[in-house]
Motif scaffolding. Structure first.
Motif, PDB file in Angstrom:
ATOM      1  N   ASP A  14       1.554  67.922 -18.423  1.00 16.31           N
ATOM      2  CA  ASP A  14       0.150  67.977 -18.004  1.00 16.31           C
ATOM      3  C   ASP A  14      -0.809  67.584 -19.127  1.00 16.31           C
ATOM      4  N   LYS A  15      -0.295  67.537 -20.357  1.00 17.47           N
ATOM      5  CA  LYS A  15      -1.139  67.200 -21.505  1.00 17.47           C
ATOM      6  C   LYS A  15      -0.816  65.821 -22.082  1.00 17.47           C
ATOM      7  N   MET A  16      -0.089  65.038 -21.299  1.00 16.78           N
ATOM      8  CA  MET A  16       0.182  63.643 -21.615  1.00 16.78           C
ATOM      9  C   MET A  16      -0.576  62.780 -20.609  1.00 16.78           C
ATOM     10  N   HIS A  17      -1.275  61.754 -21.112  1.00 16.41           N
ATOM     11  CA  HIS A  17      -2.142  60.944 -20.242  1.00 16.41           C
ATOM     12  C   HIS A  17      -1.744  59.471 -20.348  1.00 16.41           C
ATOM     13  N   LEU A  18      -1.252  58.913 -19.242  1.00 18.68           N
ATOM     14  CA  LEU A  18      -0.924  57.493 -19.208  1.00 18.68           C
ATOM     15  C   LEU A  18      -2.217  56.677 -19.209  1.00 18.68           C
ATOM     16  N   LEU A  19      -2.237  55.647 -20.010  1.00 19.76           N
ATOM     17  CA  LEU A  19      -3.406  54.771 -20.012  1.00 19.76           C
ATOM     18  C   LEU A  19      -3.417  53.894 -18.757  1.00 19.76           C
ATOM     19  N   ASP A  20      -2.258  53.305 -18.470  1.00 16.54           N
ATOM     20  CA  ASP A  20      -2.097  52.464 -17.279  1.00 16.54           C
ATOM     21  C   ASP A  20      -3.210  51.433 -17.174  1.00 16.54           C
ATOM     22  N   HIS A  21      -3.427  50.691 -18.267  1.00 22.96           N
ATOM     23  CA  HIS A  21      -4.508  49.695 -18.323  1.00 22.96           C
ATOM     24  C   HIS A  21      -4.023  48.350 -17.789  1.00 22.96           C
ATOM     25  N   LYS A  22      -4.789  47.766 -16.892  1.00 23.66           N
ATOM     26  CA  LYS A  22      -4.544  46.411 -16.398  1.00 23.66           C
ATOM     27  C   LYS A  22      -5.884  45.688 -16.430  1.00 23.66           C
ATOM     28  N   GLY A  23      -6.026  44.814 -17.422  1.00 25.75           N
ATOM     29  CA  GLY A  23      -7.318  44.173 -17.621  1.00 25.75           C
ATOM     30  C   GLY A  23      -7.228  42.666 -17.619  1.00 25.75           C
ATOM     31  N   GLU A  24      -8.296  42.026 -18.068  1.00 30.76           N
ATOM     32  CA  GLU A  24      -8.371  40.567 -18.070  1.00 30.76           C
ATOM     33  C   GLU A  24      -7.379  39.950 -19.046  1.00 30.76           C
ATOM     34  N   PHE A  25      -7.178  40.610 -20.199  1.00 30.05           N
ATOM     35  CA  PHE A  25      -6.356  40.025 -21.246  1.00 30.05           C
ATOM     36  C   PHE A  25      -5.075  40.810 -21.531  1.00 30.05           C
ATOM     37  N   PHE A  26      -5.052  42.098 -21.199  1.00 30.36           N
ATOM     38  CA  PHE A  26      -3.926  42.942 -21.579  1.00 30.36           C
ATOM     39  C   PHE A  26      -3.501  43.845 -20.435  1.00 30.36           C
ATOM     40  N   SER A  27      -2.226  44.209 -20.468  1.00 31.68           N
ATOM     41  CA  SER A  27      -1.679  45.222 -19.577  1.00 31.68           C
ATOM     42  C   SER A  27      -0.868  46.184 -20.433  1.00 31.68           C
ATOM     43  N   VAL A  28      -1.304  47.453 -20.482  1.00 30.68           N
ATOM     44  CA  VAL A  28      -0.690  48.438 -21.368  1.00 30.68           C
ATOM     45  C   VAL A  28      -0.538  49.753 -20.612  1.00 30.68           C
ATOM     46  N   ARG A  29       0.677  50.267 -20.539  1.00 32.76           N
ATOM     47  CA  ARG A  29       0.920  51.493 -19.791  1.00 32.76           C
ATOM     48  C   ARG A  29       0.627  52.741 -20.627  1.00 32.76           C
ATOM     49  N   GLY A  30       1.166  52.817 -21.849  1.00 32.21           N
ATOM     50  CA  GLY A  30       1.031  54.011 -22.662  1.00 32.21           C
ATOM     51  C   GLY A  30       1.972  55.102 -22.173  1.00 32.21           C
ATOM     52  N   PRO A  31       1.997  56.281 -22.771  1.00 30.15           N
ATOM     53  CA  PRO A  31       1.231  56.639 -23.971  1.00 30.15           C
ATOM     54  C   PRO A  31       1.937  56.172 -25.237  1.00 30.15           C
ATOM     55  N   LEU A  32       1.322  56.425 -26.403  1.00 28.12           N
ATOM     56  CA  LEU A  32       1.974  56.151 -27.676  1.00 28.12           C
ATOM     57  C   LEU A  32       3.183  57.058 -27.859  1.00 28.12           C
TER      58      LEU A  32
END
Length: 319
Positions: free
Chosen positions: A165-183
């Protein structure tokens, strides 16, 4: 008054044929003994001629963290030369190694010839580079927030490495990058490393106001007050406290104390970033700093152990 020093590694290498880590460490330890807030390790200027350096800035930062205890250590790292996940991971790790003294310096300008070394021989248009850099910075900051401070449990008996519950996926899908996360690195001791932005055009000011912890400003002394006030206004419009962003003026080592005094008391800035060759530090420490302190403009010693505490910024550690 905040005082920082920019150290251009490539320029130092050009002054001597055998620049060593001992040389650089001696300079940084002298700056720490003088109580300066941070050293900014630069690889090169955006449009400087090609040059050779024996050190890469982030690797050098890691080594300097082992021979210093208080001074902030900020390294330049390009948004073209690194993927955002790797860069976020590197700086989170550097912050752990330095016990909360790390920062990332990003510029909003392209470096000549750099993109050609990373499969982009034609570079980016100015607008594409700006949008890409803003997206990149957002990803890095988001990844730094991927773990809550108490998310990692290391509960061997209970078989729980972390609290999901204290881990947060970024799950970013943008114009230039796609990054799931977390570190796959724990949360930074400062909550997140300090973000320093520079080389700002008018179109970059709102990006800096939304994201930066420290902004380095070039330009004439005559319009410094207007630029400082404009940036603080933009910070407030973004819903941030104006003092949550420190505006430092870039000045040369030949700047006299009276100019620093007048500029600071006129609220042109929150302090100064001084570009100097290493031999000039002796004179600066011996002649300028005592007078700055005599006028009550500079603190005596460090008040905490993290870079955020030196700069009076909110975050983790001992502010």
């Amino acid at each position: 008054m905040h005082l920082t020093v920019s150290l251009n590694i490539a320029s130092m290498a050009g002054q001597t044929s055998a620049l060593t880590f001992r040389d650089v460490a001696g300079f940084v330890r002298q700056a720490e003994a003088a109580g300066l807030d941070m050293i900014i390790l630069e690889d090169s200027a955006p449009d400087a001629p090609a040059s050779s350096s024996p050190f890469e800035a982030t690797t050098l930062l890691a080594a300097l963290a082992t021979v210093t205890t208080r001074i902030g250590l900020v390294a330049a790292a390009s948004t073209v030369a690194h993927q955002p996940y790797n860069l976020a991971r590197r700086f989170a790790s550097l912050d752990i190694i330095s016990h909360g003294r790390a920062g990332w310096h990003a510029t909003m300008a392209q470096a000549s010839r750099e993109a050609a070394n990373f499969s982009r021989p034609d570079g980016f248009s100015n607008d594409d580079f700006r949008r890409r850099t803003e997206e990149y910075i957002g990803i890095v900051r988001g990844l730094w927030q991927g773990w809550d401070a108490d998310a990692l449990l290391f509960d061997k008996g209970g078989g729980r490495f972390h609290d999901p519950d204290k881990m947060h996926l970024l799950d970013h899908k943008g114009e230039f990058f796609s990054v799931r996360g977390p570190l796959n690195v724990a949360r930074s001791p400062q909550d997140q490393p300090v973000l320093v932005l520079s080389v700002l055009s008018e179109a970059d000011m709102d990006i800096a106001a939304r994201t930066a912890d420290v902004i380095l400003l070039d330009g004439s002394a005559e319009d410094a007050k207007a630029r400082h006030d404009d940036l603080k206004r933009r910070v407030a419009v973004c819903g941030r406290e104006p003092d949550s962003v420190k505006v430092l003026l870039n000045v040369g080592v030949d700047t006299d104390v009276d100019r620093l005094d007048t500029s600071f008391r006129s609220e042109d800035c929150d302090g100064f970033n001084i570009t100097m060759p290493p031999p000039a530090l002796d004179d600066f420490v011996g002649r300028v700093l005592p007078e700055v302190r005599r006028r009550g403009l500079l603190r005596d010693g460090y008040r905490g152990t993290t870079l955020r505490s030196h700069l009076g910024l909110a975050g983790g550690g001992d502010q």
